[in-house]
Design a protein around this motif. Structure first.
Motif, PDB file in Angstrom:
ATOM      1  N   ASN A 125       0.787  -1.242   0.000  1.00 46.49           N
ATOM      2  CA  ASN A 125       0.000   0.000   0.000  1.00 46.49           C
ATOM      3  C   ASN A 125       0.814   1.284   0.000  1.00 46.49           C
ATOM      4  OD1 ASN A 125      -2.614  -1.516   0.522  1.00 46.49           O
ATOM      5  ND2 ASN A 125      -1.290  -2.170   2.185  1.00 46.49           N
ATOM      6  N   GLY A 126       1.972   1.279   0.627  1.00 52.63           N
ATOM      7  CA  GLY A 126       2.808   2.478   0.672  1.00 52.63           C
ATOM      8  C   GLY A 126       4.264   2.105   0.482  1.00 52.63           C
ATOM      9  N   GLY A 127       5.107   3.131   0.283  1.00 50.83           N
ATOM     10  CA  GLY A 127       6.505   2.887  -0.037  1.00 50.83           C
ATOM     11  C   GLY A 127       7.274   2.215   1.096  1.00 50.83           C
ATOM     12  N   GLY A 128       7.073   2.707   2.317  1.00 51.99           N
ATOM     13  CA  GLY A 128       7.778   2.121   3.449  1.00 51.99           C
ATOM     14  C   GLY A 128       7.420   0.649   3.597  1.00 51.99           C
ATOM     15  N   GLU A 129       6.161   0.343   3.414  1.00 52.34           N
ATOM     16  CA  GLU A 129       5.687  -1.041   3.543  1.00 52.34           C
ATOM     17  C   GLU A 129       6.284  -1.929   2.445  1.00 52.34           C
ATOM     18  OE1 GLU A 129       1.518  -1.496   2.939  1.00 52.34           O
ATOM     19  OE2 GLU A 129       1.500  -3.562   3.660  1.00 52.34           O
ATOM     20  N   ALA A 130       6.394  -1.373   1.238  1.00 50.93           N
ATOM     21  CA  ALA A 130       6.988  -2.139   0.131  1.00 50.93           C
ATOM     22  C   ALA A 130       8.453  -2.441   0.446  1.00 50.93           C
ATOM     23  CB  ALA A 130       6.875  -1.362  -1.173  1.00 50.93           C
ATOM     24  N   ASN A 131       9.185  -1.438   0.935  1.00 47.49           N
ATOM     25  CA  ASN A 131      10.598  -1.655   1.273  1.00 47.49           C
ATOM     26  C   ASN A 131      10.749  -2.663   2.396  1.00 47.49           C
ATOM     27  OD1 ASN A 131      11.517   0.074  -0.685  1.00 47.49           O
ATOM     28  ND2 ASN A 131      11.536   1.864   0.678  1.00 47.49           N
ATOM     29  N   GLU A 132       9.852  -2.583   3.362  1.00 47.09           N
ATOM     30  CA  GLU A 132       9.913  -3.528   4.473  1.00 47.09           C
ATOM     31  C   GLU A 132       9.711  -4.957   3.957  1.00 47.09           C
ATOM     32  OE1 GLU A 132       8.957  -1.860   8.031  1.00 47.09           O
ATOM     33  OE2 GLU A 132       9.026  -3.739   9.109  1.00 47.09           O
ATOM     34  N   SER A 192      20.304   8.294   2.189  1.00 46.50           N
ATOM     35  CA  SER A 192      19.145   7.653   1.557  1.00 46.50           C
ATOM     36  C   SER A 192      17.869   7.963   2.332  1.00 46.50           C
ATOM     37  CB  SER A 192      19.352   6.135   1.520  1.00 46.50           C
ATOM     38  OG  SER A 192      19.559   5.631   2.835  1.00 46.50           O
ATOM     39  N   PHE A 193      16.746   7.577   1.755  1.00 47.00           N
ATOM     40  CA  PHE A 193      15.464   7.611   2.472  1.00 47.00           C
ATOM     41  C   PHE A 193      14.654   6.390   2.061  1.00 47.00           C
ATOM     42  CE2 PHE A 193      10.973   8.546   2.977  1.00 47.00           C
ATOM     43  CZ  PHE A 193      10.947   8.916   4.315  1.00 47.00           C
ATOM     44  N   HIS A 194      14.215   5.603   3.041  1.00 49.35           N
ATOM     45  CA  HIS A 194      13.488   4.380   2.702  1.00 49.35           C
ATOM     46  C   HIS A 194      12.138   4.239   3.392  1.00 49.35           C
ATOM     47  CE1 HIS A 194      16.789   2.983   0.283  1.00 49.35           C
ATOM     48  NE2 HIS A 194      17.633   3.117   1.282  1.00 49.35           N
ATOM     49  N   GLY A 195      11.731   5.207   4.227  1.00 47.84           N
ATOM     50  CA  GLY A 195      10.392   5.119   4.798  1.00 47.84           C
ATOM     51  C   GLY A 195      10.336   5.505   6.260  1.00 47.84           C
ATOM     52  N   ARG A 196       9.155   5.378   6.855  1.00 54.95           N
ATOM     53  CA  ARG A 196       8.882   5.889   8.204  1.00 54.95           C
ATOM     54  C   ARG A 196       8.495   4.806   9.208  1.00 54.95           C
ATOM     55  NH1 ARG A 196       9.937  11.395   9.374  1.00 54.95           N
ATOM     56  NH2 ARG A 196       9.809  12.560   7.449  1.00 54.95           N
ATOM     57  N   VAL A 225      19.538   0.363  -2.421  1.00 55.08           N
ATOM     58  CA  VAL A 225      19.864   1.725  -2.877  1.00 55.08           C
ATOM     59  C   VAL A 225      18.669   2.383  -3.565  1.00 55.08           C
ATOM     60  CG1 VAL A 225      22.274   1.062  -3.289  1.00 55.08           C
ATOM     61  CG2 VAL A 225      20.658   1.006  -5.192  1.00 55.08           C
ATOM     62  N   GLU A 226      18.674   3.701  -3.568  1.00 58.77           N
ATOM     63  CA  GLU A 226      17.861   4.489  -4.501  1.00 58.77           C
ATOM     64  C   GLU A 226      18.807   4.910  -5.621  1.00 58.77           C
ATOM     65  OE1 GLU A 226      17.310   7.219  -0.991  1.00 58.77           O
ATOM     66  OE2 GLU A 226      15.657   7.915  -2.247  1.00 58.77           O
ATOM     67  N   LEU A 227      18.416   4.777  -6.857  1.00 57.19           N
ATOM     68  CA  LEU A 227      19.325   5.131  -7.959  1.00 57.19           C
ATOM     69  C   LEU A 227      19.449   6.647  -8.093  1.00 57.19           C
ATOM     70  CD1 LEU A 227      18.292   2.321 -10.411  1.00 57.19           C
ATOM     71  CD2 LEU A 227      20.415   2.505  -9.089  1.00 57.19           C
ATOM     72  N   VAL A 234      16.518  -2.426  -5.065  1.00 54.94           N
ATOM     73  CA  VAL A 234      16.470  -1.035  -5.519  1.00 54.94           C
ATOM     74  C   VAL A 234      15.141  -0.425  -5.085  1.00 54.94           C
ATOM     75  CG1 VAL A 234      16.559   0.502  -7.500  1.00 54.94           C
ATOM     76  CG2 VAL A 234      18.053  -1.488  -7.427  1.00 54.94           C
ATOM     77  N   ASP A 235      15.245   0.659  -4.334  1.00 54.66           N
ATOM     78  CA  ASP A 235      14.056   1.390  -3.883  1.00 54.66           C
ATOM     79  C   ASP A 235      13.684   2.398  -4.967  1.00 54.66           C
ATOM     80  OD1 ASP A 235      12.222   3.136  -2.788  1.00 54.66           O
ATOM     81  OD2 ASP A 235      13.305   3.455  -0.905  1.00 54.66           O
ATOM     82  N   GLU A 236      12.674   2.033  -5.766  1.00 48.98           N
ATOM     83  CA  GLU A 236      12.214   2.940  -6.823  1.00 48.98           C
ATOM     84  C   GLU A 236      10.853   3.536  -6.470  1.00 48.98           C
ATOM     85  OE1 GLU A 236      13.281   3.299 -10.551  1.00 48.98           O
ATOM     86  OE2 GLU A 236      14.599   1.552 -10.797  1.00 48.98           O
ATOM     87  N   VAL A 237      10.628   3.716  -5.188  1.00 47.25           N
ATOM     88  CA  VAL A 237       9.364   4.306  -4.735  1.00 47.25           C
ATOM     89  C   VAL A 237       9.168   5.689  -5.378  1.00 47.25           C
ATOM     90  CG1 VAL A 237       8.220   5.292  -2.704  1.00 47.25           C
ATOM     91  CG2 VAL A 237       9.160   2.985  -2.615  1.00 47.25           C
ATOM     92  N   GLN A 238      10.261   6.437  -5.515  1.00 50.97           N
ATOM     93  CA  GLN A 238      10.145   7.783  -6.110  1.00 50.97           C
ATOM     94  C   GLN A 238      10.570   7.797  -7.577  1.00 50.97           C
ATOM     95  OE1 GLN A 238      11.388  12.351  -4.834  1.00 50.97           O
ATOM     96  NE2 GLN A 238      11.236  10.767  -3.329  1.00 50.97           N
ATOM     97  N   THR A 239      11.609   7.025  -7.928  1.00 51.27           N
ATOM     98  CA  THR A 239      12.132   7.064  -9.297  1.00 51.27           C
ATOM     99  C   THR A 239      11.318   6.208 -10.263  1.00 51.27           C
ATOM    100  OG1 THR A 239      13.624   5.265  -8.683  1.00 51.27           O
ATOM    101  CG2 THR A 239      14.526   7.499  -8.618  1.00 51.27           C
ATOM    102  N   ALA A 251       5.949   2.617  -5.599  1.00 55.35           N
ATOM    103  CA  ALA A 251       4.777   3.078  -4.844  1.00 55.35           C
ATOM    104  C   ALA A 251       4.236   4.341  -5.507  1.00 55.35           C
ATOM    105  CB  ALA A 251       5.107   3.331  -3.380  1.00 55.35           C
ATOM    106  N   LYS A 252       4.775   5.473  -5.113  1.00 54.33           N
ATOM    107  CA  LYS A 252       4.211   6.784  -5.430  1.00 54.33           C
ATOM    108  C   LYS A 252       3.375   6.843  -6.733  1.00 54.33           C
ATOM    109  CE  LYS A 252       7.150   9.630  -2.553  1.00 54.33           C
ATOM    110  NZ  LYS A 252       8.187   8.923  -1.802  1.00 54.33           N
ATOM    111  N   GLY A 253       4.014   6.675  -7.882  1.00 56.42           N
ATOM    112  CA  GLY A 253       3.288   6.905  -9.138  1.00 56.42           C
ATOM    113  C   GLY A 253       2.507   5.714  -9.668  1.00 56.42           C
TER     114      GLY A 253
END
Ligand SMILES: *Cc1c(COP(=O)(O)O)cnc(C)c1O
Length: 391
Positions: A103-110, A137-141, A188-190, A221-226, A250-252
């Motif tokens: 459902n969200g980026g942090g959850e996907a990374n987890e 980096s930033f991977h979630g909350r 990583v985030e690219l 690879v964390d592509e939540v934003q990219t 996630a995001k888009g």
């Protein structure tokens, strides 16, 4: 309700966890947003990289409406067509093998983190559970993804954090080479998004991928934003010439509805078997129907246009020669602008917003994430506001 009434009600009843800009948004069209009084804003934020199809995109609205009328939710204990079809498209377009929807980026990374640890546990037993992430980096909350985030400011208040994360400098291959035998994955985030729109070097990423493959570490690879067209390819990894073991999004992904997940390659497809991982809302059919519209819209020509739009906007900003702005950087429609000494990004953002242009900050700089459907006229209107406000 008026803007003021909405702000007052929000302040009274919604927990005060966000530093909001003083704007209430009522509706939108293309890359333009309107407050309840009808004031127009050019949107260079797309809800932090979410509304890739902008606002009022007819096929998106129609698909959501039709799916909501048929079936709004059924658990993952049953099969549904929209999720199955979205998973198929994502795998076929990336070369990955299967998807887990969340459902969200942090959850996907987890979820990716869990998969990496179980992959290693199944094969090597305990003691090989460390995940290396990058500084800045930033991977979630969540408690775990906060710890995965390579910035000290996020490692406060909420002790104890999840163990098993170490941080390496971005583009520092030797930090990975000397990482030790307790490692199971590198994440990583690219293009580091929240950290300030900092693209990793291609050589480093390719060498890191080789190193991971050689040591049987998973490359996550964390592509939540990219992800999802933001950088001018469906996923940024496709421009880096690698195939990650897993990639989160996630995001888009659904153009504005909450959906996320991660793709996994062949060697990970059976790691998370029945009972090991789950989420109630994941693969929601309305979100998946919206995701299918996003996939259909983001064809090859659309993605090429994203690159051209990114070039247009970056060149336009540089041509303004504003005293507060330094160099620009980024990939596609993910653009960072350095802020010169003597200016602060928050202050610049507030002044632009006052003048009708919504922008974001990241790290010490500015960050622009316009809807991918933004027109040249909308971008030029945004540039005009920058010129008028910041010259
Ligand atoms: C936004 C973001 C996240 C967190 O996503 P949420 O949906 O807010 O949980 C994780 N990683 C990256 C790279 C992000 O940009």
């Amino acid at each position: 309700m008026t803007s003021q009434e909405i702000k007052d009600l929000t302040q009274q009843y919604i927990m005060n966890t966000y530093g909001r800009f003083p704007v209430a948004v009522d509706h939108g069209e293309g890359a333009r947003l309107y407050d309840p009084e009808g004031r127009e804003y050019i949107d260079f934020t797309s809800g932090i990289g979410v509304t890739d199809l902008g606002y009022g995109f007819q096929p998106w609205t129609e698909a959501i409406t039709a799916q909501a009328g048929k079936l709004g939710h059924v658990s993952n204990l049953f099969y549904t067509e929209p999720a199955a079809r979205l998973a198929e498209v994502l795998c076929k377009r990336t070369g990955e093998s299967c998807v887990f929807f969340a459902n969200g980026g942090g959850e996907a990374n987890e979820g990716m983190i869990k998969m990496a640890r179980k992959y290693s546990f199944d094969k090597y037993g305990q003691g090989r559970s460390t995940i290396i992430t990058l500084k800045n980096s930033f991977h979630g909350r969540t408690i775990t993804t906060l710890k995965a985030t390579g910035q000290d400011v996020f490692h406060n208040y909420f002790f104890p954090f999840t163990e098993g994360f170490r941080y390496a400098g971005a583009n520092d291959l030797s930090a990975l080479e000397t990482a030790g035998d307790d490692v199971c994955a590198v994440m990583v985030e690219l293009v580091q998004g929240e950290g300030g729109v900092l693209p990793l070097d291609k050589d480093y990423v390719q060498a890191a991928a080789k190193l991971c493959a050689g040591r049987d570490w998973l490359l996550l690879v964390d592509e939540v934003q990219t992800g999802v067209g933001r950088t001018g390819s469906l996923f940024a990894f496709q421009q880096y010439g690698i195939l990650p073991d897993a990639v989160s999004f996630a995001k888009g992904i659904a153009g504005g509805l909450p959906m996320s997940g991660f793709l996994a390659g062949e060697k990970c497809r059976d790691v998370l078997g029945p009972g090991t991982h789950a989420t109630t809302f994941g693969a929601n059919p309305v979100c998946a129907a919206a995701g299918l519209v996003v996939q259909k819209t983001l064809d090859g020509a659309f993605l090429e246009a994203v690159k051209a739009k990114g070039d247009h906007l970056r060149r336009g900003i540089e041509a303004l020669n504003l005293p507060c702005f330094g160099k620009t950087r980024g990939l596609g429609l993910m653009i960072g602008i350095e802020v010169e000494n003597g200016y602060t990004n928050k202050d610049i953002a507030n002044r632009l917003i006052e003048n009708g242009l919504l922008v974001l900050t990241a790290g010490p700089g500015m960050r622009l994430l316009p809807p991918l459907v933004i027109t040249e006229a909308e971008m030029d209107r945004g540039l005009e506001i920058m010129k008028k406000t910041l010259s």
